[in-house]
Design a protein around this motif. Structure first.
Motif, PDB file in Angstrom:
ATOM      1  N   MET A 150       0.840  -1.172   0.000  1.00 18.53           N
ATOM      2  CA  MET A 150       0.000   0.000   0.000  1.00 18.53           C
ATOM      3  C   MET A 150       0.884   1.234   0.000  1.00 18.53           C
ATOM      4  N   PHE A 151       0.586   2.171  -0.884  1.00 23.53           N
ATOM      5  CA  PHE A 151       1.382   3.384  -0.997  1.00 23.53           C
ATOM      6  C   PHE A 151       0.894   4.427   0.000  1.00 23.53           C
ATOM      7  N   ILE A 152       1.804   4.956   0.793  1.00 22.44           N
ATOM      8  CA  ILE A 152       1.495   6.052   1.710  1.00 22.44           C
ATOM      9  C   ILE A 152       2.355   7.229   1.295  1.00 22.44           C
ATOM     10  N   HIS A 153       1.714   8.350   1.052  1.00 17.94           N
ATOM     11  CA  HIS A 153       2.424   9.539   0.603  1.00 17.94           C
ATOM     12  C   HIS A 153       3.457   9.955   1.651  1.00 17.94           C
ATOM     13  N   PRO A 154       4.682  10.334   1.236  1.00 18.96           N
ATOM     14  CA  PRO A 154       5.735  10.726   2.181  1.00 18.96           C
ATOM     15  C   PRO A 154       5.341  11.873   3.102  1.00 18.96           C
ATOM     16  N   LEU A 155       4.514  12.799   2.615  1.00 18.15           N
ATOM     17  CA  LEU A 155       4.072  13.905   3.459  1.00 18.15           C
ATOM     18  C   LEU A 155       3.242  13.391   4.632  1.00 18.15           C
ATOM     19  N   PHE A 156       2.405  12.383   4.381  1.00 17.71           N
ATOM     20  CA  PHE A 156       1.606  11.791   5.451  1.00 17.71           C
ATOM     21  C   PHE A 156       2.513  11.150   6.500  1.00 17.71           C
ATOM     22  N   ARG A 157       3.574  10.487   6.063  1.00 17.25           N
ATOM     23  CA  ARG A 157       4.527   9.886   7.007  1.00 17.25           C
ATOM     24  C   ARG A 157       5.182  10.949   7.871  1.00 17.25           C
ATOM     25  N   LYS A 158       5.552  12.091   7.263  1.00 16.01           N
ATOM     26  CA  LYS A 158       6.168  13.175   8.019  1.00 16.01           C
ATOM     27  C   LYS A 158       5.197  13.748   9.041  1.00 16.01           C
ATOM     28  N   ILE A 159       3.950  13.919   8.645  1.00 16.48           N
ATOM     29  CA  ILE A 159       2.943  14.448   9.561  1.00 16.48           C
ATOM     30  C   ILE A 159       2.744  13.475  10.715  1.00 16.48           C
ATOM     31  N   LYS A 160       2.692  12.197  10.412  1.00 12.19           N
ATOM     32  CA  LYS A 160       2.516  11.180  11.458  1.00 12.19           C
ATOM     33  C   LYS A 160       3.718  11.171  12.400  1.00 12.19           C
ATOM     34  N   ALA A 161       4.917  11.309  11.870  1.00 14.09           N
ATOM     35  CA  ALA A 161       6.118  11.348  12.704  1.00 14.09           C
ATOM     36  C   ALA A 161       6.113  12.586  13.590  1.00 14.09           C
ATOM     37  N   MET A 162       5.731  13.726  13.046  1.00 17.59           N
ATOM     38  CA  MET A 162       5.670  14.949  13.848  1.00 17.59           C
ATOM     39  C   MET A 162       4.614  14.834  14.935  1.00 17.59           C
ATOM     40  N   SER A 163       3.512  14.174  14.627  1.00 20.15           N
ATOM     41  CA  SER A 163       2.465  13.967  15.617  1.00 20.15           C
ATOM     42  C   SER A 163       2.993  13.102  16.773  1.00 20.15           C
ATOM     43  N   TYR A 164       3.765  12.075  16.430  1.00 16.55           N
ATOM     44  CA  TYR A 164       4.335  11.212  17.468  1.00 16.55           C
ATOM     45  C   TYR A 164       5.357  11.977  18.309  1.00 16.55           C
ATOM     46  N   ILE A 165       6.150  12.830  17.691  1.00 19.76           N
ATOM     47  CA  ILE A 165       7.120  13.640  18.443  1.00 19.76           C
ATOM     48  C   ILE A 165       6.384  14.587  19.386  1.00 19.76           C
ATOM     49  N   ARG A 166       5.298  15.207  18.919  1.00 17.77           N
ATOM     50  CA  ARG A 166       4.492  16.064  19.800  1.00 17.77           C
ATOM     51  C   ARG A 166       3.937  15.268  20.974  1.00 17.77           C
ATOM     52  N   HIS A 167       3.486  14.050  20.690  1.00 17.34           N
ATOM     53  CA  HIS A 167       2.975  13.167  21.751  1.00 17.34           C
ATOM     54  C   HIS A 167       4.060  12.894  22.793  1.00 17.34           C
ATOM     55  N   LEU A 168       5.272  12.575  22.340  1.00 22.70           N
ATOM     56  CA  LEU A 168       6.371  12.307  23.271  1.00 22.70           C
ATOM     57  C   LEU A 168       6.717  13.537  24.095  1.00 22.70           C
ATOM     58  N   LEU A 169       6.743  14.700  23.465  1.00 28.03           N
ATOM     59  CA  LEU A 169       7.059  15.936  24.193  1.00 28.03           C
ATOM     60  C   LEU A 169       5.985  16.269  25.222  1.00 28.03           C
ATOM     61  N   ARG A 170       4.733  15.997  24.888  1.00 26.04           N
ATOM     62  CA  ARG A 170       3.639  16.295  25.807  1.00 26.04           C
ATOM     63  C   ARG A 170       3.580  15.283  26.960  1.00 26.04           C
ATOM     64  N   CYS A 171       3.818  14.014  26.663  1.00 27.97           N
ATOM     65  CA  CYS A 171       3.685  12.967  27.680  1.00 27.97           C
ATOM     66  C   CYS A 171       4.947  12.781  28.518  1.00 27.97           C
ATOM     67  N   TYR A 172       6.095  13.138  27.975  1.00 23.59           N
ATOM     68  CA  TYR A 172       7.376  12.944  28.665  1.00 23.59           C
ATOM     69  C   TYR A 172       8.165  14.255  28.682  1.00 23.59           C
ATOM     70  N   PRO A 173       7.631  15.309  29.296  1.00 25.95           N
ATOM     71  CA  PRO A 173       8.303  16.614  29.221  1.00 25.95           C
ATOM     72  C   PRO A 173       9.644  16.660  29.933  1.00 25.95           C
ATOM     73  N   VAL A 174       9.737  16.061  31.107  1.00 27.52           N
ATOM     74  CA  VAL A 174      10.998  16.108  31.862  1.00 27.52           C
ATOM     75  C   VAL A 174      12.062  15.284  31.149  1.00 27.52           C
ATOM     76  N   SER A 175      11.694  14.104  30.688  1.00 25.24           N
ATOM     77  CA  SER A 175      12.641  13.262  29.949  1.00 25.24           C
ATOM     78  C   SER A 175      13.110  13.959  28.675  1.00 25.24           C
ATOM     79  N   SER A 176      12.196  14.600  27.976  1.00 24.72           N
ATOM     80  CA  SER A 176      12.561  15.324  26.757  1.00 24.72           C
ATOM     81  C   SER A 176      13.535  16.451  27.063  1.00 24.72           C
ATOM     82  N   PHE A 177      13.306  17.145  28.169  1.00 25.63           N
ATOM     83  CA  PHE A 177      14.219  18.212  28.592  1.00 25.63           C
ATOM     84  C   PHE A 177      15.605  17.640  28.892  1.00 25.63           C
ATOM     85  N   TYR A 178      15.659  16.526  29.623  1.00 24.73           N
ATOM     86  CA  TYR A 178      16.951  15.903  29.937  1.00 24.73           C
ATOM     87  C   TYR A 178      17.679  15.454  28.676  1.00 24.73           C
TER      88      TYR A 178
END
Length: 161
Positions: free
Chosen positions: A1-29
């Motif tokens: 199944m073909f997934i457009h590269p832009l969609f992959r980037k958006i999904k990756a950025m969404s996951y990074i936002r999730h990590l920053l929101r859920c693990y703020p102290v760890s992200s700071f360290y």
């Protein structure tokens, strides 16, 4: 199944936002570790202490990874060990997936990050910093110590309910 590269980037950025929101102290360290690992090291009286650099690596990575464990355990409360519920296969699969994610987030990713940092220090700092495989070993020891303590905390957390 073909997934457009832009969609992959958006999904990756969404996951990074999730990590920053859920693990703020760890992200700071983690951000602090990246900054410290590429700064020039000033001369201090502690430079005379044998293996001070290695102890620093162990402490930085153990502290960061222990923080990841604590933030993970606070975010994902588990059921108490003494409940008599019968878990279905979907619930068991979900818990197994969470354990794999925790291993990737709290052990494998920091070890890989330590290796990448050492390679970058050796190749991209123009001689200001040097990559050292003993630093990588110290990073891995710190991560492993934190994982041992984190697993003990997880058992305690589960029993406590």
């Amino acid at each position: 199944m073909f997934i457009h590269p832009l969609f992959r980037k958006i999904k990756a950025m969404s996951y990074i936002r999730h990590l920053l929101r859920c693990y703020p102290v760890s992200s700071f360290y983690i951000a602090i570790i990246w900054c410290l690992c590429f700064m020039d090291v000033p001369e201090t009286p502690l430079g005379e202490v044998r293996f001070i650099d290695k102890w620093t690596h162990v402490a930085m990575y153990a502290g960061t990874c222990l923080t990841i464990w604590i933030e993970y355990l606070r975010r994902h409360p588990s059921r108490p060990a003494n409940t008599m519920e019968i878990y279905d296969s979907e619930d068991e699969r979900r818990r197994r997936t969470q354990r794999v994610k925790l291993f990737a987030l709290a052990w494998a990713a920091p070890v890989a990050m330590g290796g990448v940092i050492e390679i970058l220090q050796a190749t991209c700092t123009g001689g200001r910093r040097s990559g050292d495989w003993m630093d990588f070993a110290a990073n891995s020891i710190g991560v492993t110590l934190a994982a041992i303590v984190g697993m003990a905390l997880a058992r305690f957390w589960k029993r406590r309910g």
